[in-house]
Scaffold this motif. Structure first.
Motif, PDB file in Angstrom:
ATOM      1  N   VAL A  53       0.850  -1.184   0.000  1.00 21.46           N
ATOM      2  CA  VAL A  53       0.000   0.000   0.000  1.00 21.46           C
ATOM      3  C   VAL A  53       0.891   1.240   0.000  1.00 21.46           C
ATOM      4  N   ASP A  54       0.735   2.064  -1.049  1.00 21.74           N
ATOM      5  CA  ASP A  54       1.567   3.272  -1.092  1.00 21.74           C
ATOM      6  C   ASP A  54       0.758   4.568  -1.063  1.00 21.74           C
ATOM      7  N   THR A  55      -0.591   4.450  -1.005  1.00 21.84           N
ATOM      8  CA  THR A  55      -1.426   5.630  -0.766  1.00 21.84           C
ATOM      9  C   THR A  55      -2.606   5.240   0.102  1.00 21.84           C
ATOM     10  N   VAL A  56      -2.955   6.119   1.023  1.00 20.99           N
ATOM     11  CA  VAL A  56      -4.170   5.982   1.832  1.00 20.99           C
ATOM     12  C   VAL A  56      -4.865   7.335   1.780  1.00 20.99           C
ATOM     13  N   TYR A  57      -6.184   7.315   1.572  1.00 24.14           N
ATOM     14  CA  TYR A  57      -6.925   8.573   1.436  1.00 24.14           C
ATOM     15  C   TYR A  57      -8.179   8.514   2.298  1.00 24.14           C
ATOM     16  N   PHE A  58      -8.270   9.411   3.271  1.00 24.22           N
ATOM     17  CA  PHE A  58      -9.466   9.545   4.096  1.00 24.22           C
ATOM     18  C   PHE A  58     -10.335  10.635   3.473  1.00 24.22           C
ATOM     19  N   THR A  91      -3.376  10.891   2.977  1.00 31.16           N
ATOM     20  CA  THR A  91      -4.141  12.132   2.846  1.00 31.16           C
ATOM     21  C   THR A  91      -5.372  12.128   3.736  1.00 31.16           C
ATOM     22  N   LEU A  92      -5.647  13.278   4.339  1.00 33.05           N
ATOM     23  CA  LEU A  92      -6.866  13.470   5.122  1.00 33.05           C
ATOM     24  C   LEU A  92      -7.584  14.711   4.607  1.00 33.05           C
ATOM     25  N   GLU A  93      -8.842  14.557   4.199  1.00 30.69           N
ATOM     26  CA  GLU A  93      -9.660  15.722   3.882  1.00 30.69           C
ATOM     27  C   GLU A  93     -10.086  16.384   5.179  1.00 30.69           C
ATOM     28  N   ALA A  94     -10.103  17.722   5.180  1.00 33.89           N
ATOM     29  CA  ALA A  94     -10.380  18.433   6.430  1.00 33.89           C
ATOM     30  C   ALA A  94     -11.149  19.721   6.177  1.00 33.89           C
ATOM     31  N   ASN A  95     -12.040  20.021   7.095  1.00 31.28           N
ATOM     32  CA  ASN A  95     -12.704  21.325   7.126  1.00 31.28           C
ATOM     33  C   ASN A  95     -11.837  22.263   7.957  1.00 31.28           C
ATOM     34  N   PRO A  96     -11.610  23.496   7.515  1.00 29.79           N
ATOM     35  CA  PRO A  96     -10.745  24.409   8.273  1.00 29.79           C
ATOM     36  C   PRO A  96     -11.132  24.552   9.743  1.00 29.79           C
ATOM     37  N   CYS A  97     -12.438  24.494  10.036  1.00 24.14           N
ATOM     38  CA  CYS A  97     -12.878  24.702  11.420  1.00 24.14           C
ATOM     39  C   CYS A  97     -12.500  23.566  12.360  1.00 24.14           C
ATOM     40  N   ASN A 113       0.312  12.677   6.375  1.00 22.47           N
ATOM     41  CA  ASN A 113       1.375  13.535   5.844  1.00 22.47           C
ATOM     42  C   ASN A 113       0.913  14.436   4.697  1.00 22.47           C
ATOM     43  N   ARG A 114      -0.381  14.373   4.377  1.00 23.15           N
ATOM     44  CA  ARG A 114      -0.935  15.253   3.347  1.00 23.15           C
ATOM     45  C   ARG A 114      -2.336  15.678   3.767  1.00 23.15           C
ATOM     46  N   LEU A 115      -2.630  16.960   3.655  1.00 20.36           N
ATOM     47  CA  LEU A 115      -3.957  17.478   3.977  1.00 20.36           C
ATOM     48  C   LEU A 115      -4.631  17.998   2.723  1.00 20.36           C
ATOM     49  N   SER A 116      -5.925  17.743   2.614  1.00 22.19           N
ATOM     50  CA  SER A 116      -6.744  18.333   1.562  1.00 22.19           C
ATOM     51  C   SER A 116      -7.807  19.168   2.270  1.00 22.19           C
ATOM     52  N   ILE A 117      -7.621  20.480   2.251  1.00 18.91           N
ATOM     53  CA  ILE A 117      -8.450  21.384   3.054  1.00 18.91           C
ATOM     54  C   ILE A 117      -9.537  22.000   2.176  1.00 18.91           C
ATOM     55  N   GLY A 118     -10.788  21.871   2.631  1.00 21.47           N
ATOM     56  CA  GLY A 118     -11.924  22.378   1.871  1.00 21.47           C
ATOM     57  C   GLY A 118     -12.113  23.873   2.047  1.00 21.47           C
ATOM     58  N   PHE A 237      -4.288  20.889 -10.043  1.00 23.28           N
ATOM     59  CA  PHE A 237      -3.114  21.703 -10.327  1.00 23.28           C
ATOM     60  C   PHE A 237      -2.110  21.510  -9.192  1.00 23.28           C
ATOM     61  N   ALA A 238      -0.839  21.442  -9.532  1.00 23.83           N
ATOM     62  CA  ALA A 238       0.155  21.187  -8.489  1.00 23.83           C
ATOM     63  C   ALA A 238       1.494  21.807  -8.836  1.00 23.83           C
ATOM     64  N   LYS A 239       2.240  22.148  -7.802  1.00 25.71           N
ATOM     65  CA  LYS A 239       3.646  22.476  -7.991  1.00 25.71           C
ATOM     66  C   LYS A 239       4.359  21.167  -8.343  1.00 25.71           C
ATOM     67  N   ARG A 240       5.473  21.284  -9.024  1.00 23.21           N
ATOM     68  CA  ARG A 240       6.172  20.093  -9.529  1.00 23.21           C
ATOM     69  C   ARG A 240       6.474  19.101  -8.401  1.00 23.21           C
ATOM     70  N   GLY A 241       6.056  17.859  -8.600  1.00 20.07           N
ATOM     71  CA  GLY A 241       6.319  16.801  -7.636  1.00 20.07           C
ATOM     72  C   GLY A 241       5.230  16.619  -6.590  1.00 20.07           C
ATOM     73  N   TYR A 242       4.184  17.457  -6.639  1.00 19.85           N
ATOM     74  CA  TYR A 242       3.129  17.387  -5.627  1.00 19.85           C
ATOM     75  C   TYR A 242       1.789  16.948  -6.203  1.00 19.85           C
ATOM     76  N   GLU A 243       1.795  16.316  -7.367  1.00 17.26           N
ATOM     77  CA  GLU A 243       0.561  15.754  -7.896  1.00 17.26           C
ATOM     78  C   GLU A 243       0.037  14.687  -6.931  1.00 17.26           C
ATOM     79  N   SER A 244      -1.270  14.587  -6.798  1.00 14.71           N
ATOM     80  CA  SER A 244      -1.857  13.611  -5.874  1.00 14.71           C
ATOM     81  C   SER A 244      -1.588  12.195  -6.370  1.00 14.71           C
TER      82      SER A 244
END
Length: 364
Positions: A53-58, A91-97, A113-118, A237-244
């Motif tokens: 397993v090399d990716t986990v996404y919540f 990755t964890l999806e997160a609400n700012p609050c 180690n990665r956040l996806s903030i809505g 869209f991503a900076k180089r090397g940060y594609e999901s």
């Protein structure tokens, strides 16, 4: 050795947004605890220590409503039941609050180690219209706190073609968001989904028309790329090397296993989906699934998914259909919808706007 991604659908929200049709229910402490127990059972059920397993996404819902200890218990079980790569993208999806300074530190300790903030917008009036519970200032604080806590891979969501949105307001949100320590942006055109509060005449009358939405999309692509966020997929869209790495699995027909109500999988040669019912998920020994495709990733699906990516479709990968595709390419290239280097064909930003029609013309 092939690798596996794991998707955990967390079906809880503090408040459902007016535009959202993803499966979610109101969060309660007791149901969340029962849900985590069911996730652990299912991880054990699918466990395969030979699978790397090399990716986990919540995803969700709002996964950041789970406690750090609950998330850590899930990650520990994945590590016990699978071969979890030491360099896995988690990755964890997160609400700012939901992101306090302490919570962010705990998430890092739990292995995230990665956040996806809505974020969605950096304009308070637009956030209020969307039904978001955070302000632009709160979103900004969440991102800077995450960076201070040690997160070096932060993604933010940005929505466009919102009610009453003009080019100037989109520019403002894009400029303010890209000035923050983020490495990835997922940018989506708002769609009014059937059955949501946005599915009403009042909202539809305030939405930009098709031409205006197209202009906003093209302006967004330009703004983000000028700031170093290169488009690598229709909405990403991503900076180089940060594609999901996890989401790239979907577009490249790589294996992923979904756990949780409404989760989808492409696993061991089949596509299947879990029932959209958290109570059923909790009550069942193992999640109830419906097989949706007995033989996924045939030519049409493979080509369609590859053409969602900026890198496009390599013609040698579809050699049996190459001549048919090459006959249709010149008109798409002439009209500015696609480009080619002779070995690949890929869509332009203009082509991505019409991706469904362009892809259907090209491969069907």
């Amino acid at each position: 050795m092939s690798t596996l991604g794991i998707y955990i659908h967390v079906p809880f929200c503090g408040k459902k947004c007016a535009y959202c049709d993803f499966y979610s229910v109101n969060w309660t402490k007791s149901q969340a605890e029962e849900y985590v127990g069911a996730v652990l059972r299912n991880i054990r059920h699918y466990g395969d220590c030979g699978a790397k397993v090399d990716t986990v996404y919540f995803g969700g819902g709002t996964p950041s409503l789970l406690s750090s200890l609950q998330l850590e218990s899930i990650m520990t079980e994945i590590g016990r039941c699978f071969s979890l790569d030491s360099d896995a993208e988690i990755t964890l999806e997160a609400n700012p609050c939901t992101l306090t300074v302490d919570k962010l530190k705990e998430l890092r300790s739990a292995g995230i180690n990665r956040l996806s903030i809505g974020v969605q917008s950096m304009i308070d009036d637009e956030l209020k219209t969307l039904g978001r519970v955070h302000s632009a200032v709160r979103a900004e604080q969440a991102v800077t706190d995450a960076a201070d806590a040690g997160f070096e891979n932060i993604s933010c969501d940005l929505m466009i073609a919102l009610p009453d949105q003009k080019k100037e307001s989109l520019q403002y949100s894009a400029e303010r968001l890209t000035a923050l320590p983020v490495q990835h942006i997922s940018a989506y055109i708002l769609k009014t989904e059937s059955g949501t509060p946005f599915d009403c005449e009042e909202i539809r009358l305030r939405l930009p028309d098709e031409d205006a939405a197209a202009e906003l999309y093209l302006e967004m692509v330009k703004l983000l790329e000028e700031r170093g966020f290169m488009q690598y997929e229709v909405s990403n869209f991503a900076k180089r090397g940060y594609e999901s790495r996890h989401n790239s699995r979907y577009w490249k027909c790589s294996d992923y296993l979904g756990i949780g109500p409404a989760a989808h999988s492409c696993y061991k040669g089949k596509r299947f989906a879990v029932e959209r019912d958290v109570a059923d998920f909790i009550a069942s020994e193992f999640q109830n699934i419906t097989v949706t495709d007995e033989s996924p990733c045939g030519f049409e699906e493979f080509a369609m998914l590859r053409l969602r990516l900026k890198e496009g479709l390599r013609l040698s990968d579809v050699s049996e259909h190459r001549s048919d595709i090459e006959k249709k390419m010149p008109s798409l290239i002439k009209d500015g919808y696609a480009e080619t280097d002779g070995e690949r064909i890929w869509l332009t930003a203009k082509g991505f706007l019409m991706s469904n029609s362009v892809i259907e013309y090209l491969i069907f």
